[in-house]
Scaffold this motif. Sequence first.
Motif, PDB file in Angstrom:
ATOM      1  N   ALA A  50      61.927  28.998  44.665  1.00  0.00           N
ATOM      2  CA  ALA A  50      60.777  28.211  45.105  1.00  0.00           C
ATOM      3  C   ALA A  50      59.980  27.676  43.927  1.00  0.00           C
ATOM      4  O   ALA A  50      59.216  26.728  44.060  1.00  0.00           O
ATOM      5  N   GLN A  51      60.138  28.290  42.751  1.00  0.00           N
ATOM      6  CA  GLN A  51      59.400  27.871  41.578  1.00  0.00           C
ATOM      7  C   GLN A  51      60.357  27.408  40.486  1.00  0.00           C
ATOM      8  O   GLN A  51      60.147  27.652  39.309  1.00  0.00           O
ATOM      9  N   ALA A  52      61.421  26.729  40.874  1.00  0.00           N
ATOM     10  CA  ALA A  52      62.431  26.294  39.913  1.00  0.00           C
ATOM     11  C   ALA A  52      62.195  24.877  39.443  1.00  0.00           C
ATOM     12  O   ALA A  52      63.080  24.241  38.910  1.00  0.00           O
ATOM     13  N   ASP A  53      61.003  24.368  39.642  1.00  0.00           N
ATOM     14  CA  ASP A  53      60.699  22.984  39.309  1.00  0.00           C
ATOM     15  C   ASP A  53      60.591  22.762  37.806  1.00  0.00           C
ATOM     16  O   ASP A  53      60.252  23.653  37.038  1.00  0.00           O
ATOM     17  N   ILE A  54      60.851  21.521  37.415  1.00  0.00           N
ATOM     18  CA  ILE A  54      60.575  21.047  36.064  1.00  0.00           C
ATOM     19  C   ILE A  54      59.537  19.942  36.186  1.00  0.00           C
ATOM     20  O   ILE A  54      59.715  18.997  36.949  1.00  0.00           O
ATOM     21  N   GLU A  55      58.453  20.070  35.441  1.00  0.00           N
ATOM     22  CA  GLU A  55      57.393  19.075  35.481  1.00  0.00           C
ATOM     23  C   GLU A  55      57.328  18.358  34.138  1.00  0.00           C
ATOM     24  O   GLU A  55      57.410  18.985  33.080  1.00  0.00           O
ATOM     25  N   ILE A  56      57.171  17.032  34.176  1.00  0.00           N
ATOM     26  CA  ILE A  56      57.088  16.222  32.965  1.00  0.00           C
ATOM     27  C   ILE A  56      55.697  15.603  32.870  1.00  0.00           C
ATOM     28  O   ILE A  56      55.223  14.984  33.823  1.00  0.00           O
ATOM     29  N   GLN A  57      55.052  15.781  31.717  1.00  0.00           N
ATOM     30  CA  GLN A  57      53.740  15.185  31.499  1.00  0.00           C
ATOM     31  C   GLN A  57      53.700  14.481  30.150  1.00  0.00           C
ATOM     32  O   GLN A  57      54.179  15.025  29.145  1.00  0.00           O
ATOM     33  N   GLU A  58      53.130  13.275  30.134  1.00  0.00           N
ATOM     34  CA  GLU A  58      52.946  12.533  28.886  1.00  0.00           C
ATOM     35  C   GLU A  58      51.670  13.014  28.201  1.00  0.00           C
ATOM     36  O   GLU A  58      50.662  13.300  28.854  1.00  0.00           O
ATOM     37  N   VAL A  59      51.744  13.102  26.876  1.00  0.00           N
ATOM     38  CA  VAL A  59      50.605  13.562  26.077  1.00  0.00           C
ATOM     39  C   VAL A  59      50.341  12.534  24.979  1.00  0.00           C
ATOM     40  O   VAL A  59      51.274  12.106  24.293  1.00  0.00           O
ATOM     41  N   SER A  60      49.093  12.134  24.820  1.00  0.00           N
ATOM     42  CA  SER A  60      48.732  11.152  23.796  1.00  0.00           C
ATOM     43  C   SER A  60      47.738  11.751  22.820  1.00  0.00           C
ATOM     44  O   SER A  60      46.800  12.443  23.217  1.00  0.00           O
ATOM     45  N   GLY A  61      47.948  11.474  21.540  1.00  0.00           N
ATOM     46  CA  GLY A  61      47.019  11.885  20.503  1.00  0.00           C
ATOM     47  C   GLY A  61      46.635  10.690  19.657  1.00  0.00           C
ATOM     48  O   GLY A  61      47.114   9.567  19.881  1.00  0.00           O
ATOM     49  N   ALA A  62      45.806  10.912  18.672  1.00  0.00           N
ATOM     50  CA  ALA A  62      45.343   9.809  17.830  1.00  0.00           C
ATOM     51  C   ALA A  62      46.475   9.196  17.019  1.00  0.00           C
ATOM     52  O   ALA A  62      46.472   7.987  16.752  1.00  0.00           O
ATOM     53  N   VAL A 106      58.732  24.172  32.365  1.00  0.00           N
ATOM     54  CA  VAL A 106      59.810  24.834  33.107  1.00  0.00           C
ATOM     55  C   VAL A 106      59.261  26.149  33.650  1.00  0.00           C
ATOM     56  O   VAL A 106      58.983  27.084  32.895  1.00  0.00           O
ATOM     57  N   LYS A 107      59.105  26.231  34.951  1.00  0.00           N
ATOM     58  CA  LYS A 107      58.413  27.369  35.549  1.00  0.00           C
ATOM     59  C   LYS A 107      59.224  28.651  35.534  1.00  0.00           C
ATOM     60  O   LYS A 107      58.657  29.744  35.550  1.00  0.00           O
ATOM     61  N   ASP A 108      60.548  28.535  35.520  1.00  0.00           N
ATOM     62  CA  ASP A 108      61.403  29.727  35.506  1.00  0.00           C
ATOM     63  C   ASP A 108      62.025  29.882  34.114  1.00  0.00           C
ATOM     64  O   ASP A 108      62.934  29.149  33.749  1.00  0.00           O
ATOM     65  N   PRO A 109      61.568  30.851  33.309  1.00  0.00           N
ATOM     66  CA  PRO A 109      62.101  31.005  31.947  1.00  0.00           C
ATOM     67  C   PRO A 109      63.567  31.414  31.900  1.00  0.00           C
ATOM     68  O   PRO A 109      64.227  31.241  30.877  1.00  0.00           O
ATOM     69  N   ALA A 110      64.080  31.948  33.013  1.00  0.00           N
ATOM     70  CA  ALA A 110      65.488  32.336  33.049  1.00  0.00           C
ATOM     71  C   ALA A 110      66.411  31.124  32.985  1.00  0.00           C
ATOM     72  O   ALA A 110      67.607  31.261  32.703  1.00  0.00           O
ATOM     73  N   ARG A 111      65.854  29.953  33.235  1.00  0.00           N
ATOM     74  CA  ARG A 111      66.660  28.727  33.181  1.00  0.00           C
ATOM     75  C   ARG A 111      66.895  28.253  31.747  1.00  0.00           C
ATOM     76  O   ARG A 111      67.735  27.385  31.505  1.00  0.00           O
ATOM     77  N   ILE A 112      66.142  28.800  30.786  1.00  0.00           N
ATOM     78  CA  ILE A 112      66.256  28.384  29.390  1.00  0.00           C
ATOM     79  C   ILE A 112      67.334  29.210  28.691  1.00  0.00           C
ATOM     80  O   ILE A 112      67.339  30.444  28.772  1.00  0.00           O
ATOM     81  N   ALA A 124      51.235  32.817  30.300  1.00  0.00           N
ATOM     82  CA  ALA A 124      51.139  34.215  30.723  1.00  0.00           C
ATOM     83  C   ALA A 124      52.021  34.520  31.921  1.00  0.00           C
ATOM     84  O   ALA A 124      52.454  35.655  32.116  1.00  0.00           O
ATOM     85  N   ASP A 125      52.310  33.518  32.764  1.00  0.00           N
ATOM     86  CA  ASP A 125      53.153  33.740  33.942  1.00  0.00           C
ATOM     87  C   ASP A 125      54.633  33.521  33.651  1.00  0.00           C
ATOM     88  O   ASP A 125      55.456  33.547  34.567  1.00  0.00           O
ATOM     89  N   GLY A 126      54.980  33.302  32.368  1.00  0.00           N
ATOM     90  CA  GLY A 126      56.371  33.114  31.974  1.00  0.00           C
ATOM     91  C   GLY A 126      56.807  31.671  31.868  1.00  0.00           C
ATOM     92  O   GLY A 126      57.869  31.381  31.308  1.00  0.00           O
ATOM     93  N   THR A 127      56.028  30.745  32.414  1.00  0.00           N
ATOM     94  CA  THR A 127      56.367  29.327  32.341  1.00  0.00           C
ATOM     95  C   THR A 127      56.604  28.911  30.892  1.00  0.00           C
ATOM     96  O   THR A 127      55.828  29.263  29.994  1.00  0.00           O
ATOM     97  N   VAL A 128      57.665  28.142  30.664  1.00  0.00           N
ATOM     98  CA  VAL A 128      58.033  27.705  29.315  1.00  0.00           C
ATOM     99  C   VAL A 128      57.561  26.269  29.096  1.00  0.00           C
ATOM    100  O   VAL A 128      57.720  25.402  29.973  1.00  0.00           O
ATOM    101  N   LEU A 129      56.993  26.019  27.919  1.00  0.00           N
ATOM    102  CA  LEU A 129      56.509  24.699  27.535  1.00  0.00           C
ATOM    103  C   LEU A 129      57.390  24.147  26.425  1.00  0.00           C
ATOM    104  O   LEU A 129      57.505  24.755  25.352  1.00  0.00           O
ATOM    105  N   LEU A 130      58.027  23.007  26.677  1.00  0.00           N
ATOM    106  CA  LEU A 130      58.862  22.328  25.691  1.00  0.00           C
ATOM    107  C   LEU A 130      58.189  21.002  25.347  1.00  0.00           C
ATOM    108  O   LEU A 130      57.994  20.161  26.226  1.00  0.00           O
ATOM    109  N   PHE A 131      57.850  20.810  24.073  1.00  0.00           N
ATOM    110  CA  PHE A 131      57.034  19.664  23.674  1.00  0.00           C
ATOM    111  C   PHE A 131      57.679  18.916  22.520  1.00  0.00           C
ATOM    112  O   PHE A 131      58.078  19.528  21.521  1.00  0.00           O
TER     113      PHE A 131
END
Length: 363
Positions: A116-128, A137-143, A286-293
Amino acid sequence: MQQTSIQVPKPGRTAGRTVGRICLRALAVLAAVLAALAATLMLAMGMMCSDTFPSAQQVFVTTVLETGQLKFLASWFLSPEEIQAIVDENSMQALDAEVDAGLIQIGAGGTGAGAAQADIEIQEVSGATFTGTMMIVKDPARISLATIYPWRENGVSLDVLVQENDAVAGINGGLYNSYNNSGGSPYGVVVSHGEIQYNRPQDHVGLVLIGFTEENILQIIDLADMTADDVVRLVEEEHIRDAVTFQEESSDVNNHFVQLIINNEPREMNGMGSGLNPRTAIGQRADGTVLLFVTDGRGKSGHLGASSGDLVSVMQEFGAVNAANLDGGSSSCMYYNGEYLMTSVTFYHSNSSWKLPAGFIVK
Protein backbone atom coordinates in the motif's frame (compact mmCIF):
# COMPACT_ATOMS: atom_id res chain seq x y z
CA MET A 1 55.58 37.05 -88.54
CA GLN A 2 55.59 35.29 -85.15
CA GLN A 3 52.19 34.68 -83.61
CA THR A 4 51.63 35.03 -79.84
CA SER A 5 49.64 32.29 -78.13
CA ILE A 6 47.32 33.43 -75.35
CA GLN A 7 46.45 30.86 -72.64
CA VAL A 8 42.87 31.21 -71.49
CA PRO A 9 42.35 29.84 -67.94
CA LYS A 10 39.91 27.01 -67.77
CA PRO A 11 36.71 27.90 -65.90
CA GLY A 12 36.99 24.92 -63.56
CA ARG A 13 40.54 25.75 -62.51
CA THR A 14 39.64 29.39 -61.79
CA ALA A 15 36.62 28.36 -59.76
CA GLY A 16 38.73 25.91 -57.76
CA ARG A 17 41.28 28.58 -56.89
CA THR A 18 38.50 30.96 -55.85
CA VAL A 19 36.93 28.35 -53.61
CA GLY A 20 40.35 27.57 -52.12
CA ARG A 21 40.99 31.22 -51.31
CA ILE A 22 37.53 31.54 -49.73
CA CYS A 23 38.15 28.46 -47.60
CA LEU A 24 41.53 29.76 -46.46
CA ARG A 25 40.02 33.10 -45.52
CA ALA A 26 37.18 31.37 -43.68
CA LEU A 27 39.66 29.25 -41.75
CA ALA A 28 41.70 32.33 -40.91
CA VAL A 29 38.61 34.10 -39.62
CA LEU A 30 37.59 31.02 -37.61
CA ALA A 31 41.08 30.75 -36.12
CA ALA A 32 40.99 34.43 -35.18
CA VAL A 33 37.57 34.03 -33.55
CA LEU A 34 38.70 30.96 -31.60
CA ALA A 35 41.85 32.74 -30.49
CA ALA A 36 39.78 35.71 -29.36
CA LEU A 37 37.40 33.44 -27.45
CA ALA A 38 40.32 31.62 -25.82
CA ALA A 39 41.91 34.93 -24.84
CA THR A 40 38.59 36.18 -23.46
CA LEU A 41 38.10 32.96 -21.49
CA MET A 42 41.61 33.15 -20.06
CA LEU A 43 41.07 36.80 -19.15
CA ALA A 44 37.74 35.97 -17.48
CA MET A 45 39.27 33.11 -15.48
CA GLY A 46 42.18 35.33 -14.53
CA MET A 47 39.79 37.99 -13.27
CA MET A 48 37.81 35.40 -11.29
CA CYS A 49 41.01 34.17 -9.68
CA SER A 50 42.21 37.65 -8.76
CA ASP A 51 41.83 39.24 -5.33
CA THR A 52 39.57 41.84 -6.95
CA PHE A 53 36.66 39.40 -6.91
CA PRO A 54 37.14 37.20 -3.79
CA SER A 55 33.71 35.58 -3.97
CA ALA A 56 34.19 34.58 -7.62
CA GLN A 57 37.68 33.35 -6.77
CA GLN A 58 36.35 31.07 -4.05
CA VAL A 59 33.55 29.70 -6.24
CA PHE A 60 35.95 29.03 -9.13
CA VAL A 61 38.63 27.27 -7.08
CA THR A 62 36.31 25.13 -4.93
CA THR A 63 34.25 24.16 -7.98
CA VAL A 64 37.08 23.09 -10.31
CA LEU A 65 38.80 21.12 -7.54
CA GLU A 66 35.73 18.85 -7.44
CA THR A 67 35.95 18.04 -11.16
CA GLY A 68 37.68 15.01 -12.58
CA GLN A 69 39.52 16.69 -15.44
CA LEU A 70 39.72 20.44 -14.71
CA LYS A 71 41.54 20.58 -11.37
CA PHE A 72 44.62 21.96 -13.13
CA LEU A 73 42.85 25.22 -14.01
CA ALA A 74 43.20 26.57 -10.48
CA SER A 75 46.99 26.12 -10.58
CA TRP A 76 47.21 28.21 -13.77
CA PHE A 77 46.41 31.34 -11.79
CA LEU A 78 47.13 30.59 -8.15
CA SER A 79 49.97 29.06 -6.15
CA PRO A 80 49.45 25.82 -4.17
CA GLU A 81 49.51 27.88 -0.97
CA GLU A 82 46.81 30.24 -2.26
CA ILE A 83 44.65 27.32 -3.39
CA GLN A 84 45.00 25.53 -0.04
CA ALA A 85 44.08 28.73 1.81
CA ILE A 86 40.85 28.98 -0.19
CA VAL A 87 40.08 25.31 0.47
CA ASP A 88 40.65 25.81 4.20
CA GLU A 89 38.37 28.86 4.26
CA ASN A 90 35.58 26.97 2.48
CA SER A 91 35.44 23.61 4.20
CA MET A 92 33.12 21.71 6.50
CA GLN A 93 33.16 20.73 10.13
CA ALA A 94 33.66 17.02 10.71
CA LEU A 95 30.51 14.97 11.31
CA ASP A 96 31.87 11.81 12.86
CA ALA A 97 28.84 10.40 14.69
CA GLU A 98 27.69 6.89 13.83
CA VAL A 99 24.19 6.41 12.48
CA ASP A 100 21.73 5.56 15.26
CA ALA A 101 19.53 2.90 13.70
CA GLY A 102 17.05 3.33 16.54
CA LEU A 103 15.99 6.69 15.08
CA ILE A 104 14.62 4.92 12.00
CA GLN A 105 11.35 3.05 12.46
CA ILE A 106 10.42 1.43 9.15
CA GLY A 107 6.76 2.02 8.40
CA ALA A 108 6.16 4.45 11.28
CA GLY A 109 3.60 7.14 10.61
CA GLY A 110 1.79 5.16 7.93
CA THR A 111 4.68 5.05 5.44
CA GLY A 112 7.38 2.55 4.70
CA ALA A 113 7.30 -1.08 3.62
CA GLY A 114 4.19 -2.72 2.24
CA ALA A 115 2.32 -2.84 -1.03
CA ALA A 116 0.00 0.00 0.00
CA GLN A 117 3.00 2.29 0.47
CA ALA A 118 5.04 1.21 -2.55
CA ASP A 119 4.66 4.54 -4.31
CA ILE A 120 7.42 6.61 -5.86
CA GLU A 121 6.91 10.36 -5.70
CA ILE A 122 8.77 12.86 -7.90
CA GLN A 123 9.22 16.49 -6.88
CA GLU A 124 11.10 19.30 -8.64
CA VAL A 125 13.42 21.40 -6.48
CA SER A 126 14.76 24.84 -7.43
CA GLY A 127 17.64 26.75 -5.88
CA ALA A 128 19.46 29.96 -6.67
CA THR A 129 22.14 28.17 -8.73
CA PHE A 130 20.56 24.80 -9.59
CA THR A 131 17.46 22.82 -10.35
CA GLY A 132 17.03 19.28 -9.13
CA THR A 133 14.73 16.31 -8.90
CA MET A 134 13.83 14.56 -5.65
CA MET A 135 12.66 10.94 -5.90
CA ILE A 136 10.83 9.82 -2.75
CA VAL A 137 10.71 6.02 -2.32
CA LYS A 138 8.46 5.07 0.58
CA ASP A 139 9.59 1.44 0.84
CA PRO A 140 13.38 1.22 1.48
CA ALA A 141 13.34 -2.50 0.68
CA ARG A 142 12.88 -1.52 -2.96
CA ILE A 143 16.36 0.07 -3.04
CA SER A 144 19.34 -2.10 -4.03
CA LEU A 145 22.67 -1.77 -5.82
CA ALA A 146 22.92 -2.97 -9.42
CA THR A 147 26.43 -3.62 -10.79
CA ILE A 148 28.13 -4.93 -13.93
CA TYR A 149 30.23 -7.37 -11.86
CA PRO A 150 32.54 -9.03 -12.89
CA TRP A 151 34.30 -5.76 -13.65
CA ARG A 152 35.56 -4.93 -17.10
CA GLU A 153 36.97 -1.97 -19.06
CA ASN A 154 33.68 -0.30 -19.97
CA GLY A 155 30.60 0.23 -17.86
CA VAL A 156 27.02 0.83 -19.01
CA SER A 157 24.63 3.76 -18.90
CA LEU A 158 22.17 4.05 -16.04
CA ASP A 159 19.15 3.07 -18.14
CA VAL A 160 20.84 -0.24 -18.97
CA LEU A 161 21.51 -0.93 -15.29
CA VAL A 162 17.86 -0.21 -14.49
CA GLN A 163 16.34 -2.20 -17.34
CA GLU A 164 18.62 -5.23 -17.07
CA ASN A 165 17.67 -5.58 -13.41
CA ASP A 166 13.90 -5.24 -14.00
CA ALA A 167 13.82 -2.02 -12.01
CA VAL A 168 11.79 1.16 -12.57
CA ALA A 169 14.27 3.82 -11.43
CA GLY A 170 17.85 4.51 -10.51
CA ILE A 171 20.61 6.99 -9.74
CA ASN A 172 24.39 6.86 -10.04
CA GLY A 173 26.37 5.61 -7.06
CA GLY A 174 29.89 5.85 -5.67
CA LEU A 175 33.48 6.53 -6.67
CA TYR A 176 34.67 4.81 -9.86
CA ASN A 177 37.16 4.98 -12.72
CA SER A 178 35.58 7.65 -14.92
CA TYR A 179 38.70 8.30 -17.03
CA ASN A 180 37.75 8.79 -20.68
CA ASN A 181 34.22 7.70 -19.77
CA SER A 182 35.25 4.07 -19.43
CA GLY A 183 33.33 3.43 -16.20
CA GLY A 184 33.99 -0.28 -15.94
CA SER A 185 35.52 -0.45 -12.48
CA PRO A 186 34.57 1.00 -9.07
CA TYR A 187 36.92 2.28 -6.39
CA GLY A 188 36.85 1.56 -2.68
CA VAL A 189 34.20 -0.95 -1.65
CA VAL A 190 31.11 -2.31 -3.40
CA VAL A 191 28.52 -4.59 -1.80
CA SER A 192 25.58 -5.90 -3.80
CA HIS A 193 22.91 -8.17 -2.31
CA GLY A 194 25.22 -9.00 0.59
CA GLU A 195 28.17 -9.95 -1.64
CA ILE A 196 31.39 -7.94 -1.46
CA GLN A 197 32.23 -7.43 -5.12
CA TYR A 198 35.08 -4.94 -4.70
CA ASN A 199 37.23 -4.47 -1.61
CA ARG A 200 40.20 -2.12 -1.80
CA PRO A 201 39.56 0.47 0.92
CA GLN A 202 43.19 1.56 1.24
CA ASP A 203 43.61 2.65 -2.37
CA HIS A 204 41.97 6.02 -1.65
CA VAL A 205 42.02 8.26 1.40
CA GLY A 206 38.87 9.33 3.19
CA LEU A 207 36.51 6.61 1.97
CA VAL A 208 33.04 6.44 3.51
CA LEU A 209 30.63 3.52 3.04
CA ILE A 210 27.09 4.53 2.02
CA GLY A 211 24.38 1.92 1.76
CA PHE A 212 21.64 -0.19 3.31
CA THR A 213 21.56 -2.94 5.88
CA GLU A 214 19.41 -6.06 5.67
CA GLU A 215 17.02 -4.17 7.96
CA ASN A 216 16.76 -1.43 5.28
CA ILE A 217 18.54 1.22 7.37
CA LEU A 218 20.75 3.69 5.50
CA GLN A 219 24.25 3.52 6.97
CA ILE A 220 27.06 6.07 6.52
CA ILE A 221 30.27 4.54 7.88
CA ASP A 222 33.80 5.99 7.90
CA LEU A 223 36.30 3.42 6.58
CA ALA A 224 39.41 5.35 7.71
CA ASP A 225 42.41 3.02 8.28
CA MET A 226 40.32 -0.07 7.51
CA THR A 227 41.87 -3.00 5.67
CA ALA A 228 40.04 -5.37 3.33
CA ASP A 229 39.71 -7.85 6.21
CA ASP A 230 38.22 -5.12 8.39
CA VAL A 231 35.64 -4.41 5.69
CA VAL A 232 34.67 -8.09 5.53
CA ARG A 233 34.02 -8.08 9.27
CA LEU A 234 32.13 -4.78 9.05
CA VAL A 235 29.81 -6.06 6.33
CA GLU A 236 29.10 -9.21 8.32
CA GLU A 237 28.57 -7.49 11.69
CA GLU A 238 26.47 -4.60 10.35
CA HIS A 239 24.55 -6.83 7.92
CA ILE A 240 25.32 -4.56 4.96
CA ARG A 241 23.40 -5.71 1.88
CA ASP A 242 24.00 -2.95 -0.71
CA ALA A 243 26.63 -0.19 -0.53
CA VAL A 244 29.19 1.94 -2.36
CA THR A 245 31.92 4.32 -1.20
CA PHE A 246 32.58 7.98 -1.82
CA GLN A 247 35.45 10.16 -0.71
CA GLU A 248 35.74 12.63 2.16
CA GLU A 249 38.81 14.75 1.42
CA SER A 250 39.49 18.48 1.56
CA SER A 251 42.77 19.52 -0.06
CA ASP A 252 44.22 21.27 -3.07
CA VAL A 253 44.05 17.90 -4.86
CA ASN A 254 40.44 16.97 -4.19
CA ASN A 255 37.53 18.69 -2.54
CA HIS A 256 35.04 15.90 -1.89
CA PHE A 257 32.59 15.43 0.95
CA VAL A 258 30.15 12.73 2.10
CA GLN A 259 28.29 13.25 5.40
CA LEU A 260 25.43 15.77 5.15
CA ILE A 261 23.15 14.90 8.08
CA ILE A 262 23.73 12.30 10.79
CA ASN A 263 21.04 11.57 13.43
CA ASN A 264 19.21 14.80 12.56
CA GLU A 265 22.40 16.85 13.00
CA PRO A 266 23.25 18.90 9.87
CA ARG A 267 26.86 19.43 8.92
CA GLU A 268 28.23 22.88 9.69
CA MET A 269 29.96 24.87 6.94
CA ASN A 270 33.00 27.13 6.93
CA GLY A 271 32.48 29.82 4.31
CA MET A 272 30.82 28.28 1.25
CA GLY A 273 31.53 24.74 2.39
CA SER A 274 32.08 23.56 -1.16
CA GLY A 275 31.93 24.66 -4.76
CA LEU A 276 28.94 24.53 -7.12
CA ASN A 277 28.50 21.37 -9.18
CA PRO A 278 25.94 18.81 -10.28
CA ARG A 279 25.19 16.59 -7.28
CA THR A 280 23.72 13.22 -6.35
CA ALA A 281 22.67 12.60 -2.75
CA ILE A 282 20.80 9.97 -0.76
CA GLY A 283 18.92 10.25 2.53
CA GLN A 284 16.41 8.51 4.77
CA ARG A 285 13.48 9.77 6.85
CA ALA A 286 12.52 8.53 10.31
CA ASP A 287 9.83 6.26 8.80
CA GLY A 288 12.37 4.62 6.46
CA THR A 289 11.38 6.55 3.33
CA VAL A 290 14.40 6.97 1.03
CA LEU A 291 15.25 10.31 -0.60
CA LEU A 292 17.17 10.25 -3.90
CA PHE A 293 18.23 13.71 -5.08
CA VAL A 294 20.04 14.83 -8.26
CA THR A 295 20.81 18.38 -9.44
CA ASP A 296 22.08 19.99 -12.62
CA GLY A 297 25.04 22.38 -12.99
CA ARG A 298 28.16 23.32 -14.98
CA GLY A 299 26.20 25.61 -17.25
CA LYS A 300 23.30 23.28 -17.96
CA SER A 301 20.11 25.36 -18.11
CA GLY A 302 22.30 28.30 -17.12
CA HIS A 303 23.06 26.85 -13.67
CA LEU A 304 26.40 26.45 -11.90
CA GLY A 305 25.19 23.67 -9.60
CA ALA A 306 24.51 22.99 -5.94
CA SER A 307 26.77 23.44 -2.92
CA SER A 308 27.10 21.19 0.10
CA GLY A 309 24.93 23.66 2.02
CA ASP A 310 22.25 23.39 -0.67
CA LEU A 311 22.17 19.60 -0.27
CA VAL A 312 21.88 19.86 3.52
CA SER A 313 19.04 22.38 3.24
CA VAL A 314 17.10 20.31 0.70
CA MET A 315 17.52 17.09 2.68
CA GLN A 316 16.38 18.84 5.85
CA GLU A 317 13.38 20.28 4.03
CA PHE A 318 12.37 16.77 2.98
CA GLY A 319 12.78 15.38 6.49
CA ALA A 320 16.03 13.40 6.26
CA VAL A 321 17.39 11.99 9.52
CA ASN A 322 20.55 10.82 7.74
CA ALA A 323 21.91 11.90 4.36
CA ALA A 324 25.08 11.57 2.31
CA ASN A 325 26.61 13.00 -0.83
CA LEU A 326 27.41 10.53 -3.63
CA ASP A 327 29.52 10.94 -6.76
CA GLY A 328 28.52 14.05 -8.71
CA GLY A 329 29.62 16.15 -11.65
CA SER A 330 29.20 14.51 -15.03
CA SER A 331 28.25 11.26 -13.28
CA SER A 332 25.05 12.70 -11.76
CA CYS A 333 21.92 11.21 -13.32
CA MET A 334 18.44 9.94 -12.51
CA TYR A 335 16.31 7.54 -14.55
CA TYR A 336 12.64 6.74 -13.97
CA ASN A 337 9.85 5.01 -15.82
CA GLY A 338 11.67 4.75 -19.16
CA GLU A 339 13.26 8.21 -19.30
CA TYR A 340 16.03 10.32 -17.82
CA LEU A 341 14.78 12.92 -15.36
CA MET A 342 18.32 14.23 -14.85
CA THR A 343 21.14 13.57 -17.30
CA SER A 344 24.83 14.08 -17.74
CA VAL A 345 26.02 17.66 -18.14
CA THR A 346 28.46 16.54 -20.85
CA PHE A 347 27.32 17.70 -24.28
CA TYR A 348 27.79 14.36 -26.01
CA HIS A 349 25.86 12.52 -23.30
CA SER A 350 23.16 15.11 -22.69
CA ASN A 351 20.38 12.56 -23.26
CA SER A 352 21.96 9.66 -21.41
CA SER A 353 24.49 9.11 -18.64
CA TRP A 354 28.16 8.38 -18.40
CA LYS A 355 29.13 4.73 -18.33
CA LEU A 356 28.87 3.40 -14.79
CA PRO A 357 29.95 0.22 -12.97
CA ALA A 358 27.12 0.46 -10.42
CA GLY A 359 24.07 2.44 -9.38
CA PHE A 360 21.31 2.42 -6.79
CA ILE A 361 18.10 1.12 -8.37
CA VAL A 362 14.46 0.97 -7.31
CA LYS A 363 12.60 -2.27 -7.97
